[in-house]
Design a protein around this motif. Structure first.
Motif, PDB file in Angstrom:
ATOM      1  N   LYS A 101       0.834  -1.206   0.000  1.00 15.48           N
ATOM      2  CA  LYS A 101       0.000   0.000   0.000  1.00 15.48           C
ATOM      3  C   LYS A 101       0.868   1.254   0.000  1.00 15.48           C
ATOM      4  CE  LYS A 101      -4.248  -1.707   2.069  1.00 15.48           C
ATOM      5  NZ  LYS A 101      -5.205  -1.564   3.176  1.00 15.48           N
ATOM      6  N   GLU A 102       1.943   1.238   0.769  1.00 12.37           N
ATOM      7  CA  GLU A 102       2.856   2.384   0.834  1.00 12.37           C
ATOM      8  C   GLU A 102       3.502   2.614  -0.539  1.00 12.37           C
ATOM      9  OE1 GLU A 102       6.995   3.388   3.120  1.00 12.37           O
ATOM     10  OE2 GLU A 102       5.413   2.407   4.289  1.00 12.37           O
ATOM     11  N   LYS A 103       3.900   1.527  -1.197  1.00 14.82           N
ATOM     12  CA  LYS A 103       4.515   1.623  -2.522  1.00 14.82           C
ATOM     13  C   LYS A 103       3.522   2.212  -3.527  1.00 14.82           C
ATOM     14  CE  LYS A 103       6.883  -1.279  -5.925  1.00 14.82           C
ATOM     15  NZ  LYS A 103       7.263  -2.653  -6.278  1.00 14.82           N
ATOM     16  N   GLU A 104       2.269   1.759  -3.460  1.00 14.10           N
ATOM     17  CA  GLU A 104       1.239   2.283  -4.369  1.00 14.10           C
ATOM     18  C   GLU A 104       1.008   3.769  -4.127  1.00 14.10           C
ATOM     19  OE1 GLU A 104      -2.252  -0.116  -3.865  1.00 14.10           O
ATOM     20  OE2 GLU A 104      -1.350  -1.867  -4.817  1.00 14.10           O
ATOM     21  N   ALA A 105       1.010   4.195  -2.864  1.00 13.36           N
ATOM     22  CA  ALA A 105       0.811   5.606  -2.534  1.00 13.36           C
ATOM     23  C   ALA A 105       1.952   6.447  -3.102  1.00 13.36           C
ATOM     24  CB  ALA A 105       0.707   5.789  -1.027  1.00 13.36           C
ATOM     25  N   LYS A 106       3.198   5.948  -2.969  1.00 15.50           N
ATOM     26  CA  LYS A 106       4.349   6.672  -3.519  1.00 15.50           C
ATOM     27  C   LYS A 106       4.230   6.785  -5.035  1.00 15.50           C
ATOM     28  CE  LYS A 106       8.064   5.804  -0.199  1.00 15.50           C
ATOM     29  NZ  LYS A 106       9.367   5.167  -0.004  1.00 15.50           N
ATOM     30  N   GLU A 107       3.821   5.700  -5.676  1.00 16.97           N
ATOM     31  CA  GLU A 107       3.678   5.694  -7.137  1.00 16.97           C
ATOM     32  C   GLU A 107       2.610   6.700  -7.586  1.00 16.97           C
ATOM     33  OE1 GLU A 107       4.386   4.994 -10.988  1.00 16.97           O
ATOM     34  OE2 GLU A 107       5.576   4.179  -9.336  1.00 16.97           O
ATOM     35  N   LYS A 108       1.500   6.761  -6.854  1.00 19.42           N
ATOM     36  CA  LYS A 108       0.448   7.736  -7.193  1.00 19.42           C
ATOM     37  C   LYS A 108       0.969   9.160  -7.063  1.00 19.42           C
ATOM     38  CE  LYS A 108      -3.756   5.170  -6.080  1.00 19.42           C
ATOM     39  NZ  LYS A 108      -4.937   5.095  -5.196  1.00 19.42           N
TER      40      LYS A 108
END
Length: 172
Positions: A101-108
């Motif tokens: 989830k943290e990785k997805e947030a950074k990508e967004k």
């Protein structure tokens, strides 16, 4: 003497009607004086609503043995305690999910920054295009009125819209 009153019509034959509401039942009529507007069901048959009578306190509540459950209570099985390796496995999965989830947030966030930069570049490019079009219009304005073609007039009519768009882009 154009308008003259005419004689009264003769009275109708038959029984004379009385004005107002009837006081008593006249013989031969279906009128019966009403006593109550509301009559509960079964009032004509003389049946008594025992539940309503109990609620009003007119009838005593029957004293009987309390009703008991016919089937036994359902017992739900309790989950067995987890083994240590199962707990570690669940913790590992939760940690993995949090990292994802943290990785997805950074990508967004990075994608939003890229889009912002791209929009800014597009705006600068559009400003250059608008300025070039306005320069072309200035050249058309230098022509004499009899040298202008219909196409030139159409281009000049859109000048105000171009200037408004340019002002909007330069505000940002």
């Amino acid at each position: 003497e154009k308008h003259q009153d005419r004689a009264a019509s003769p009275p109708r034959a038959g029984e004379k009607r009385v004005k107002g509401l009837p006081v008593a039942a006249a013989p031969g009529t279906g009128f019966a004086p009403q006593t109550n507007a509301y009559r509960p069901r079964n009032a004509d048959s003389g049946a008594v609503n025992t539940v309503a009578a109990m609620m009003r306190g007119e009838v005593a509540i029957p004293e009987g043995a309390p009703r008991e459950r016919t089937e036994p209570w359902e017992v739900k099985p309790v989950a067995a305690p987890l083994e240590a390796h199962e707990v570690r496995k669940m913790e590992k999965e939760a940690k993995k999910l949090a990292e994802q989830k943290e990785k997805e947030a950074k990508e967004k966030h990075q994608q939003a920054l890229r889009e912002l930069v791209k929009d800014e570049k597009d705006a600068k490019k559009r400003i250059k295009e608008l300025k070039a079009e306005l320069e072309e219009m200035e050249k058309l304005k230098d022509k004499e009125w009899d040298e202008l073609t219909e196409e030139d007039e159409v281009v000049l009519e859109g000048e105000a819209a171009l200037r408004a768009e340019l002002a909007e882009l330069e505000k940002k």
